[in-house]
Write an enzyme that holds these catalytic residues in place. Sequence first.
Site, PDB file in Angstrom:
ATOM      1  N   ARG A  68     -27.826   3.495 -31.683  1.00 27.02           N
ATOM      2  CA  ARG A  68     -27.736   3.489 -33.137  1.00 27.02           C
ATOM      3  C   ARG A  68     -26.593   4.403 -33.546  1.00 27.02           C
ATOM      4  O   ARG A  68     -26.399   5.479 -32.953  1.00 27.02           O
ATOM      5  CB  ARG A  68     -29.039   4.009 -33.765  1.00 27.02           C
ATOM      6  CG  ARG A  68     -30.208   3.055 -33.656  1.00 27.02           C
ATOM      7  CD  ARG A  68     -30.012   1.805 -34.517  1.00 27.02           C
ATOM      8  NE  ARG A  68     -31.130   0.895 -34.453  1.00 27.02           N
ATOM      9  CZ  ARG A  68     -31.182  -0.210 -33.703  1.00 27.02           C
ATOM     10  NH1 ARG A  68     -30.166  -0.543 -32.929  1.00 27.02           N
ATOM     11  NH2 ARG A  68     -32.247  -0.999 -33.743  1.00 27.02           N
ATOM     12  N   HIS A  88     -22.056  -4.549 -33.350  1.00 29.00           N
ATOM     13  CA  HIS A  88     -23.460  -4.639 -32.912  1.00 29.00           C
ATOM     14  C   HIS A  88     -23.712  -5.955 -32.154  1.00 29.00           C
ATOM     15  O   HIS A  88     -24.656  -6.689 -32.456  1.00 29.00           O
ATOM     16  CB  HIS A  88     -24.386  -4.521 -34.139  1.00 29.00           C
ATOM     17  CG  HIS A  88     -25.753  -3.986 -33.815  1.00 29.00           C
ATOM     18  ND1 HIS A  88     -26.408  -3.066 -34.576  1.00 29.00           N
ATOM     19  CD2 HIS A  88     -26.611  -4.267 -32.805  1.00 29.00           C
ATOM     20  CE1 HIS A  88     -27.603  -2.795 -34.067  1.00 29.00           C
ATOM     21  NE2 HIS A  88     -27.742  -3.526 -32.968  1.00 29.00           N
TER      22      HIS A  88
HETATM   23  C1  OXD Z   1     -31.403  -3.739 -31.914  1.00 24.30           C
HETATM   24  C2  OXD Z   1     -31.225  -5.117 -31.478  1.00 24.30           C
HETATM   25  O1  OXD Z   1     -32.543  -3.282 -32.126  1.00 24.30           O
HETATM   26  O2  OXD Z   1     -30.076  -5.618 -31.596  1.00 24.30           O
HETATM   27  O3  OXD Z   1     -30.381  -3.071 -32.074  1.00 24.30           O
HETATM   28  O4  OXD Z   1     -32.186  -5.722 -31.007  1.00 24.30           O
END
Ligand code: OXD
Length: 299
Positions: free
Chosen positions: A214, A262
């Site tokens: 994160r 991400h």
């Molecule tokens: C997270 C995912 O929780 O991408 O970051 O699953």
Amino acid sequence: MKTLLLTHPLPTDVFAQAIHAIDAQLPLLIYRPGMADADLVDVQAVLGWRFPDGVAARLPNLRWVCSVGAGVEKLLLPDLPKQVQVSRIVDAEQAEGIAQFVVLMALRHARGLADYEALQRRKQWTRQPMGAVRSRVGVLGMGAMGSAVARLLRTVGFEVSDFSRQAGGSLDALLGASDIVVCALPLTVETTGLLDARRLALMPRGSYLINIARGAHVVEADLIDAVRSGHLAGAALDVQCHEPMPEDDPLWDVPGITVTPHIAAQSSPHTIAAQFVRGWHDLQRGEAPPNQVDRVRGY
Ligand code: OXD
């Protein structure tokens, strides 16, 4: 009794279709801002990524919240009633995909690929001294993701050490002995801002950070200073404090910092839907849905 889909910013229709492909009868309600309390009163389960402000407190019959991802911190809000069970998606393929991404970034750094790409842009055929083939990697967090990452890094020849709160050990010592640090921790009160100026300064000069956990694990301004000053060689950040990153985010323009949106690995909508539908039926039978998190611990 209904399920509320709260998957924004991920597309909601994709999840609705994937759930109905498995169980066409499962009652779904797609969240819209401005929904009346009467619309929400029958909601028993939520499949979501984050709660919009105030929504958790408006679900009087809520029993179960399932994250669409591996992390749950955006759903574990103080106004979520204590008896609500919270679970997450556990997906071995996602963990494998994340491990591949980490190995890609670790090798890219260890083998100096960014320098060769810059040389190519200048049409310069120049050999550089070879980096260590057995760089030391410190993996922070040994849950499903961290364990898969450590395994694959070892397979390609890195020397891997790890840190987890449960196993104990000295985080500071590990940071000081790592050419590459990989953050795979859950985001909790204790781990927010963990990688700050003091801890980044413990990493050896020329070392590298990879964050697949994160954004808020890292104090981004401190990281930028550490990279701009030349103390750290750079960082690969698949996660950031502000997602999606705004155009004026200072992380975009730091030489040595690679930013990706991400994408280290995502579970497929089918995998998420299959785990959710199984949990929904468990709930209807009065059983506990799988992959629950400890709400006090935060993971
Ligand atoms: C997270 C995912 O929780 O991408 O970051 O699953």
